[in-house]
Structure formats: structure tokens, C-alpha cells
Design a protein around this motif. Sequence first.
Motif, PDB file in Angstrom:
ATOM      1  N   LEU A   1     -17.479  -5.183   4.404  1.00  0.00           N
ATOM      2  CA  LEU A   1     -16.701  -6.410   4.566  1.00  0.00           C
ATOM      3  C   LEU A   1     -16.367  -6.922   3.177  1.00  0.00           C
ATOM      4  O   LEU A   1     -17.274  -7.161   2.368  1.00  0.00           O
ATOM      5  N   THR A   2     -15.077  -7.093   2.881  1.00  0.00           N
ATOM      6  CA  THR A   2     -14.661  -7.413   1.528  1.00  0.00           C
ATOM      7  C   THR A   2     -13.388  -8.255   1.502  1.00  0.00           C
ATOM      8  O   THR A   2     -12.710  -8.402   2.514  1.00  0.00           O
ATOM      9  N   HIS A   3     -13.096  -8.754   0.320  1.00  0.00           N
ATOM     10  CA  HIS A   3     -11.839  -9.448   0.040  1.00  0.00           C
ATOM     11  C   HIS A   3     -11.069  -8.651  -1.015  1.00  0.00           C
ATOM     12  O   HIS A   3     -10.031  -9.061  -1.495  1.00  0.00           O
ATOM     13  N   ASP A   4     -11.557  -7.494  -1.349  1.00  0.00           N
ATOM     14  CA  ASP A   4     -11.076  -6.668  -2.456  1.00  0.00           C
ATOM     15  C   ASP A   4     -10.184  -5.539  -1.935  1.00  0.00           C
ATOM     16  O   ASP A   4     -10.614  -4.745  -1.100  1.00  0.00           O
ATOM     17  N   LEU A   5      -8.974  -5.445  -2.454  1.00  0.00           N
ATOM     18  CA  LEU A   5      -8.051  -4.381  -2.032  1.00  0.00           C
ATOM     19  C   LEU A   5      -8.448  -3.007  -2.566  1.00  0.00           C
ATOM     20  O   LEU A   5      -7.937  -1.995  -2.095  1.00  0.00           O
ATOM     21  N   ASP A   6      -9.347  -2.960  -3.541  1.00  0.00           N
ATOM     22  CA  ASP A   6      -9.736  -1.675  -4.114  1.00  0.00           C
ATOM     23  C   ASP A   6     -10.387  -0.744  -3.087  1.00  0.00           C
ATOM     24  O   ASP A   6     -10.271   0.469  -3.188  1.00  0.00           O
ATOM     25  N   PHE A   7     -11.047  -1.314  -2.095  1.00  0.00           N
ATOM     26  CA  PHE A   7     -11.706  -0.471  -1.103  1.00  0.00           C
ATOM     27  C   PHE A   7     -10.694   0.306  -0.268  1.00  0.00           C
ATOM     28  O   PHE A   7     -10.899   1.479   0.034  1.00  0.00           O
ATOM     29  N   SER A   8      -9.597  -0.327   0.100  1.00  0.00           N
ATOM     30  CA  SER A   8      -8.570   0.408   0.849  1.00  0.00           C
ATOM     31  C   SER A   8      -7.897   1.432  -0.055  1.00  0.00           C
ATOM     32  O   SER A   8      -7.521   2.514   0.407  1.00  0.00           O
TER      33      SER A   8
END
Length: 130
Positions: A52-59
Motif C-alpha cells: 500500500l503506497t502513495h508512490d508511483l515508483d512501485f507501479s
Amino acid sequence: MKLLVDMNLSPRWIDVLADAGIEAAHWSTLGADNAPDSQIMSYAHANDYVVLTHDLDFSAILAATHGEKPSVVQIRADDVSPDVIGKHVIIALRQMASELEEGALLTVDPNRTRLRVLPLRQDKQNVSGL
């Protein structure tokens, strides 16, 4: 489903998720505060977590690696506090639980939810909205 809450989200998410019956851990209790996203993804994959994140780097990591796991839930909102968007996230998690178990990228914002099945592909058949 177990959630691994990224460092860019408040540890308060843990209690909100627990109150909804969702098991979760904040990365700060599991690893280094400055760990690279790739390390968090590896840990989540090895330990069967959904990130669960707010970071676009994971996608971006999922797209670059064509990864099938771990699933990622991105919160796309100006205010990512659980008081503001927590209900939206919990509803989306419940509705898409089976897809997240199989491997998916779920994007939640205040107005809509979008699910993409992993591995990420460029085709239009891989997208569904709520």
C-alpha cells in the motif's frame, strides 16, 4: 490478504486497516527507513504482502520487470490520510481482494478505482474501473 504500508504513508493506516479486519504492517517496523523501493517489493513478494503506497515508483517497477507479484495498491489523492481516504481504500480492497491475491495494480483516488491485472501489459483489455 496482508498489506505492507509504505514509508510514505502514516503508521496510522495500520489501526484503520486492523479496525476493518485487514492485517497490515508498516515498513518502519520491518526494514530500514531509507530502503529502496526494490527492497520493499522484494520483501513483500517473499512474504506474501500487498504493498500500500502513495508512490508511483512501485507501479514503474512492476511495469519494468513485468512482475506478477506483489500486488500494489496506490493511493492517488492530495490528502492520503486514513481519515480522508481510508473508507475508499477499504472498500476497494474488499471489492478487489481476489484480484489482489492473484496479482494486480489497484489505483484508488477519491473519484474512482482502477484495477490492472499483473503482469502489466500495454493492451486495453487489462484495465477495469469501478
